[in-house]
Design a protein around this motif. Structure first.
Motif, PDB file in Angstrom:
ATOM      1  N   ASP B   3       0.822  -1.201   0.000  1.00 52.76           N
ATOM      2  CA  ASP B   3       0.000   0.000   0.000  1.00 52.76           C
ATOM      3  C   ASP B   3       0.858   1.255   0.000  1.00 52.76           C
ATOM      4  O   ASP B   3       0.387   2.350  -0.273  1.00 52.76           O
ATOM      5  CB  ASP B   3      -0.927  -0.002   1.229  1.00 52.76           C
ATOM      6  N   ASN B   8       4.994   1.579  -4.645  1.00 50.44           N
ATOM      7  CA  ASN B   8       4.321   1.500  -5.939  1.00 50.44           C
ATOM      8  C   ASN B   8       5.061   2.316  -6.985  1.00 50.44           C
ATOM      9  O   ASN B   8       5.198   1.916  -8.129  1.00 50.44           O
ATOM     10  CB  ASN B   8       2.876   2.002  -5.828  1.00 50.44           C
ATOM     11  N   THR B  44      -4.522 -11.690  -4.201  1.00 48.78           N
ATOM     12  CA  THR B  44      -4.228 -10.262  -4.073  1.00 48.78           C
ATOM     13  C   THR B  44      -2.969  -9.896  -4.860  1.00 48.78           C
ATOM     14  O   THR B  44      -2.948  -8.908  -5.592  1.00 48.78           O
ATOM     15  CB  THR B  44      -4.031  -9.885  -2.595  1.00 48.78           C
ATOM     16  N   GLN B  47      -3.751  -9.865  -8.468  1.00 47.82           N
ATOM     17  CA  GLN B  47      -4.559  -8.716  -8.860  1.00 47.82           C
ATOM     18  C   GLN B  47      -3.692  -7.469  -9.011  1.00 47.82           C
ATOM     19  O   GLN B  47      -3.953  -6.627  -9.855  1.00 47.82           O
ATOM     20  CB  GLN B  47      -5.633  -8.442  -7.801  1.00 47.82           C
ATOM     21  N   ARG B  48      -2.674  -7.391  -8.193  1.00 52.95           N
ATOM     22  CA  ARG B  48      -1.876  -6.166  -8.178  1.00 52.95           C
ATOM     23  C   ARG B  48      -0.717  -6.165  -9.158  1.00 52.95           C
ATOM     24  O   ARG B  48      -0.363  -5.116  -9.706  1.00 52.95           O
ATOM     25  CB  ARG B  48      -1.293  -5.930  -6.780  1.00 52.95           C
ATOM     26  N   GLN B 284      -7.473  -0.171 -12.374  1.00 47.16           N
ATOM     27  CA  GLN B 284      -7.102   0.132 -11.001  1.00 47.16           C
ATOM     28  C   GLN B 284      -7.601   1.518 -10.600  1.00 47.16           C
ATOM     29  O   GLN B 284      -7.996   1.739  -9.462  1.00 47.16           O
ATOM     30  CB  GLN B 284      -5.593  -0.029 -10.799  1.00 47.16           C
ATOM     31  N   ASN B 289      -9.356  -0.276  -4.956  1.00 42.85           N
ATOM     32  CA  ASN B 289      -8.685  -1.442  -4.430  1.00 42.85           C
ATOM     33  C   ASN B 289      -9.135  -2.665  -5.213  1.00 42.85           C
ATOM     34  O   ASN B 289     -10.265  -3.109  -5.083  1.00 42.85           O
ATOM     35  CB  ASN B 289      -9.057  -1.588  -2.956  1.00 42.85           C
ATOM     36  N   ASN B 291      -8.751  -5.640  -4.929  1.00 43.61           N
ATOM     37  CA  ASN B 291      -9.111  -6.863  -4.197  1.00 43.61           C
ATOM     38  C   ASN B 291     -10.613  -7.082  -4.161  1.00 43.61           C
ATOM     39  O   ASN B 291     -11.081  -8.187  -4.134  1.00 43.61           O
ATOM     40  CB  ASN B 291      -8.647  -6.783  -2.747  1.00 43.61           C
TER      41      ASN B 291
END
Lengths: 63, 294, 63
Positions: B3, B8, B44, B47-48, B284, B289, B291
Motif C-alpha cells: 500500500d 508502488n 491479491t 490482482q496487483r 485500477q 482497491n 481486491n
C-alpha cells in the motif's frame, strides 16, 4: 493445526474422488456404446451365417 | 502488501527501466514458500502485479484448485490429475471419438464433454456450436501459454468452469458497463458508435465470453487472464475500453458497421502489450482497491 | 488424537483409491470388449454403411 490437517486430507480426498467420478462416467459411456453396437450387430445379421466359416462368431455369446 | 505509495512508485519505475518485477518476484517467492499456501494473498498479489512467467502456471493451478493449498500434497494430487487425464483420453480413443491425428484442442473439447456428460452421440453430424467455439478459442490460446498437455487440459477446464461459476451472472452486464466507462472516457466515440449502429454489434462474445482468446496474442493475454483467474472479470471491460480508445481515430473514421466490427475482431497484434498495460491502469483507477472489485 | 485424524484420513483416501481401481478394471474390460466388437463389425461389413441414419454410427467417427 487440526483444521489444517483436516483441510489437507479433504483436498486430497476430493482429487481422488474426482478421478473416480471421471472413471464412472467412462464406464457408463462404454456400456452405452457396447449396447448400441451389440444391437446394431444383431440387426445387421439377423439370420445365422450359412457359411461354415468359423471366422465370424454369432452376435450373441451367452451360452 | 504494497500500500506504500513509495513502493508502488518504485515498482512503476522498475517497469519503465526494465527491472520489472524484481521486488514482486521476491515477494511472490515468499508467498509460494508458505505451507499451506494462502490463496487470498496469492489472489491479491495476482490482482496487483503481473505474475512472473516462471511462476504463472503454478499460481494459476493453485488459484484454480487444480493443486491444493498444501504443497506437500502437490505430488499426490498432481498424480491423480494426470491419471484422470490419461483415463479419459484412453476411453475416447477406444470409443473412436479421437485418433492420433485429432487436433489437441478438439481432444480437449471431447474430454471436457465427456466429463460434463455432454459428449454427442454422433459427433460427425454435429456442427460445432457457439459454446464449442468459445471452448476451442480458449483452448488454442491456453495451448500457446502452457506446454504440458495435462496442465493445459486442466487449466482450460478449470478456467472455463470457474469463469462460468464466478462470473456467469456478471457477463451479460459487461457491455452496459463498457458503455458506461466509455461515456466517462470518450463520449464522442460512444456517440459515434451509437449513431453508426455499431455499439450493439461490438464483438462482445470475443471479449467477454472468450476473454480475448483469439483477439490478443498470448504474451498480452496471459496478463489479462492473471486478473480473471485471481478474481476479476471487470478487467475485461477495461481491456475492451482500451482497445476502443487506442483505435479511436480509426474507429471515428469508419462509418460502415461491418468495417468497425471486422476491424475490432482483428486488431493489429503489435500494440497489444501497451493496450493491456493501460487497461490495467484504468481498471485500477476506476475500481480502486482491486481486491474487492469483481 | 491428531494421529487418529490422520489415520482416518488415510483410510478414507485408501477407500477412494480402491474404488477408483475397481472402476478402472471395469473400464479396461469394457474397452477390450468394445475393441473386439469393433473389429468384428468391421470384418463383417468391410464396406462403410451407405445409410445416413444416425442411429447406426459408422465404426470410425473421429473427424
Amino acid at each position: 493445526f487440526l483444521e489444517d490437517v483436516k483441510g489437507q486430507a479433504k483436498a486430497e480426498l476430493q482429487a481422488s474422488d474426482c478421478r473416480y467420478h471421471a472413471q464412472r462416467r467412462i464406464t457408463q459411456l462404454l456400456q452405452t456404446e457396447l449396447l448400441q453396437l451389440y444391437s446394431r450387430v444383431e440387426m445387421e445379421a439377423p439370420a445365422p451365417p450359412t457359411s461354415s466359416s468359423c471366422s465370424s462368431p454369432p452376435p450373441g455369446r451367452a451360452d | 502488501m504494497a500500500d506504500d505509495p513509495q513502493r508502488n512508485f518504485r515498482s512503476a519505475y522498475y517497469e519503465k527501466v526494465g527491472f520489472r518485477g524484481v521486488e514482486e518476484k521476491k515477494s511472490l517467492e515468499i508467498l509460494l514458500k508458505e505451507n499451506p499456501l494462502d490463496l487470498e494473498k496469492l489472489s491479491t498479489f495476482s490482482q496487483r502485479f503481473p505474475l512472473p512467467s516462471m511462476y504463472r502456471i503454478h499460481v494459476w493451478k493453485v488459484l484454480l484448485g487444480i493443486l491444493p493449498p498444501h504443497s506437500d500434497s502437490h505430488a499426490l494430487v498432481g498424480g491423480y490429475r494426470k491419471e484422470q487425464y490419461q483415463d479419459i483420453m484412453e476411453a475416447l480413443e477406444v470409443m473412436r471419438y479421437i485418433n492420433p491425428s485429432t487436433p489437441s484442442t478438439h481432444v480437449y473439447l471431447r474430454m471436457f464433454q465427456l466429463e460434463n456428460q455432454a459428449l454427442p452421440r454422433c459427433s460427425e453430424t454435429q456442427l460445432p456450436d457457439e459454446e464449442n467455439e468459445d471452448f476451442l478459442s480458449i483452448s488454442r490460446a491456453m495451448e500457446e501459454i502452457v506446454d504440458d498437455p495435462v496442465d493445459c487440459y486442466w487449466l482450460i477446464k478449470c478456467f472455463i468452469n470457474q469463469f462460468h461459476m464466478k462470473f456467469g451472472d456478471s457477463v451479460p452486464h459487461l457491455p452496459k458497463s463498457l458503455e458506461h466507462y466509455l461515456s466517462q472516457e470518450e463520449p464522442r466515440l460512444l456517440t459515434h458508435l451509437k449513431s453508426t449502429g455499431a455499439l450493439p454489434q461490438l464483438p462482445f462474445s470475443l471479449w467477454f465470453r472468450r476473454c480475448f482468446a483469439g483477439c490478443l496474442p498470448e504474451s498480452s493475454l496471459q496478463r489479462v487472464w492473471d486478473k480473471v483467474i485471481s478474481g476479476s472479470c471487470k478487467i475485461l471491460v477495461f481491456v475492451a475500453l482500451e482497445i476502443l480508445l487506442s483505435y479511436k481515430i480509426m474507429l471515428m473514421g469508419i462509418n460502415r458497421l461491418d468495417g468497425v466490427v471486422r476491424f475490432l475482431c482483428n486488431i493489429p497484434q503489435e500494440n497489444t502489450d501497451a493496450i493491456v498495460t493501460k487497461a490495467i491502469d484504468l481498471w485500477q483507477k476506476y475500481c480502486g482497491n482491486p481486491n474487492h472489485a469483481v
